[in-house]
Motif scaffolding. Structure first.
Motif, PDB file in Angstrom:
ATOM      1  N   GLU A  73      31.040  37.433  47.104  1.00 38.87           N
ATOM      2  CA  GLU A  73      31.043  36.299  46.179  1.00 38.87           C
ATOM      3  C   GLU A  73      29.964  36.410  45.110  1.00 38.87           C
ATOM      4  O   GLU A  73      30.229  36.188  43.917  1.00 38.87           O
ATOM      5  CB  GLU A  73      30.864  34.998  46.960  1.00 38.87           C
ATOM      6  N   THR A 112      31.892  38.153  36.640  1.00 41.10           N
ATOM      7  CA  THR A 112      32.592  37.206  35.777  1.00 41.10           C
ATOM      8  C   THR A 112      31.646  36.623  34.727  1.00 41.10           C
ATOM      9  O   THR A 112      32.085  36.240  33.641  1.00 41.10           O
ATOM     10  CB  THR A 112      33.233  36.075  36.598  1.00 41.10           C
ATOM     11  N   GLU A 135      38.526  49.419  32.866  1.00 42.85           N
ATOM     12  CA  GLU A 135      38.404  48.079  33.450  1.00 42.85           C
ATOM     13  C   GLU A 135      37.045  47.438  33.168  1.00 42.85           C
ATOM     14  O   GLU A 135      36.966  46.231  32.936  1.00 42.85           O
ATOM     15  CB  GLU A 135      38.632  48.137  34.962  1.00 42.85           C
ATOM     16  N   ALA A 162      30.955  39.061  42.599  1.00 44.45           N
ATOM     17  CA  ALA A 162      32.048  38.580  41.760  1.00 44.45           C
ATOM     18  C   ALA A 162      31.532  37.606  40.698  1.00 44.45           C
ATOM     19  O   ALA A 162      31.948  37.655  39.537  1.00 44.45           O
ATOM     20  CB  ALA A 162      33.114  37.914  42.616  1.00 44.45           C
ATOM     21  N   MET A 192      40.022  38.148  44.198  1.00 41.27           N
ATOM     22  CA  MET A 192      38.814  38.863  43.792  1.00 41.27           C
ATOM     23  C   MET A 192      37.789  38.884  44.912  1.00 41.27           C
ATOM     24  O   MET A 192      37.016  39.813  45.048  1.00 41.27           O
ATOM     25  CB  MET A 192      38.235  38.223  42.540  1.00 41.27           C
ATOM     26  N   SER A 193      37.777  37.807  45.758  1.00 39.89           N
ATOM     27  CA  SER A 193      36.813  37.755  46.846  1.00 39.89           C
ATOM     28  C   SER A 193      37.049  38.854  47.862  1.00 39.89           C
ATOM     29  O   SER A 193      36.135  39.233  48.584  1.00 39.89           O
ATOM     30  CB  SER A 193      36.861  36.374  47.517  1.00 39.89           C
ATOM     31  N   ILE A 201      42.030  42.402  33.166  1.00 39.00           N
ATOM     32  CA  ILE A 201      41.700  42.493  31.750  1.00 39.00           C
ATOM     33  C   ILE A 201      41.050  43.844  31.481  1.00 39.00           C
ATOM     34  O   ILE A 201      40.159  44.264  32.227  1.00 39.00           O
ATOM     35  CB  ILE A 201      40.768  41.352  31.324  1.00 39.00           C
ATOM     36  N   GLY A 241      31.917  38.260  31.471  1.00 44.37           N
ATOM     37  CA  GLY A 241      33.190  38.126  30.780  1.00 44.37           C
ATOM     38  C   GLY A 241      34.308  38.903  31.422  1.00 44.37           C
ATOM     39  O   GLY A 241      35.458  38.838  30.985  1.00 44.37           O
ATOM     40  N   TRP A 242      33.983  39.656  32.498  1.00 47.04           N
ATOM     41  CA  TRP A 242      35.015  40.449  33.172  1.00 47.04           C
ATOM     42  C   TRP A 242      35.935  39.548  33.983  1.00 47.04           C
ATOM     43  O   TRP A 242      35.502  38.555  34.580  1.00 47.04           O
ATOM     44  CB  TRP A 242      34.351  41.472  34.091  1.00 47.04           C
ATOM     45  N   GLN A 243      37.197  39.899  33.997  1.00 50.63           N
ATOM     46  CA  GLN A 243      38.195  39.234  34.836  1.00 50.63           C
ATOM     47  C   GLN A 243      39.171  40.281  35.354  1.00 50.63           C
ATOM     48  O   GLN A 243      39.456  41.255  34.650  1.00 50.63           O
ATOM     49  CB  GLN A 243      38.969  38.174  34.044  1.00 50.63           C
ATOM     50  N   PRO A 244      39.685  40.118  36.570  1.00 52.36           N
ATOM     51  CA  PRO A 244      40.671  41.080  37.084  1.00 52.36           C
ATOM     52  C   PRO A 244      41.886  41.169  36.160  1.00 52.36           C
ATOM     53  O   PRO A 244      42.376  40.152  35.667  1.00 52.36           O
ATOM     54  CB  PRO A 244      41.053  40.499  38.451  1.00 52.36           C
TER      55      PRO A 244
END
Length: 247
Positions: free
Chosen positions: A7, A14, A53, A10, A1-2, A22, A17-20
């Motif tokens: 940073e 997150t 996304e 990101a 993700m970085s 999902i 609640g976001w995550q790669p």
């Protein structure tokens, strides 16, 4: 993700609640797609990908940024439906249609995308935020000033064909009902001189559970559907007349 986001960006994502990897439920994405289509708004693949996304994400932020204040924003295309005519007019001037994807500064601005994936902000004028959705997220979270576009919104004529109650009810059903466990299960239509006010009915009887759900107006003169906040009926109809009749 970085590798994709700085940073700090990101961490802000997150925190929502976001995550790669999902994605929002397909039913919700389909509900948005149908609602935009009912309002006559095109949804290009670039917008679908971004909404799949990041749809539903709200970034709560305030404070100084790189070259302007950082403001909160939300990714939800339905909050921009009532500004569809304005975005259509600016899209005509831009030469590319604009699809609403969210709101900015607690609803004072609207975020939109063009078919190429570029992101724009309607905030009194039209501003270019970034050429990609990822770039727009970075710019918004870091507080980078967008570029103001020197555009005069085009005056597009309204579709001339009026609709009747049967057509309005069909639009309302396709626009309002379905699309997930928390979506309306039915609706009530109230006729007034310029069309119909459509108010959703939810399975949850607690009215506080559905605060902010909004309501719709279907214009009998041209079939256009617009989304309005959850205000008393007399206030909504007065706003509609002010914006779409007396203007």
């Amino acid at each position: 993700m970085s590798d994709r986001f700085p940073e700090a960006v990101a961490l802000a994502l997150t925190a929502t609640g976001w995550q790669p990897g999902i994605h929002i439920p397909e039913e919700e994405l389909l509900r948005w797609y149908r609602a935009l289509g009912t309002a006559g708004i095109e949804v290009p693949p670039s917008a679908i990908k971004a909404l799949w996304e990041f749809g539903g994400m709200t970034v709560h932020q305030y404070g100084p940024g790189t070259d302007m204040s950082r403001m909160p924003f939300r990714i939800d295309p339905l909050v921009g439906l009532y500004a569809g005519d304005v975005l259509a007019a600016y899209g005509a001037a831009l030469g590319r249609p604009l699809t609403p994807v969210g709101e900015y500064d607690l609803g004072r601005g609207r975020l939109a995308m063009d078919p190429r994936g570029a992101v724009y902000l309607w905030w009194g004028d039209l501003w270019h935020v970034a050429d990609t959705f990822d770039g727009a997220l970075i710019a918004l979270i870091e507080g980078r000033r967008p570029t103001r576009l020197n555009l005069t919104p085009a005056r597009e004529p309204l579709p001339p064909k009026p609709i009747d109650e049967r057509e309005a009810r069909d639009k309302a059903r396709r626009h309002v009902v379905g699309g997930g466990p928390h979506a309306p299960v039915d609706f009530v239509m109230t006729e007034f001189e310029y069309g119909w006010l459509v108010q959703p009915i939810f399975a949850d009887p607690d009215p506080m559970a559905n605060v902010g759900a909004g309501q719709w107006i279907i214009d009998r003169r041209n079939g256009r559907v617009s989304l309005w906040p959850s205000l008393p009926t007399e206030n909504i109809l007065a706003l509609f007349r002010e914006r779409h009749v007396d203007a």
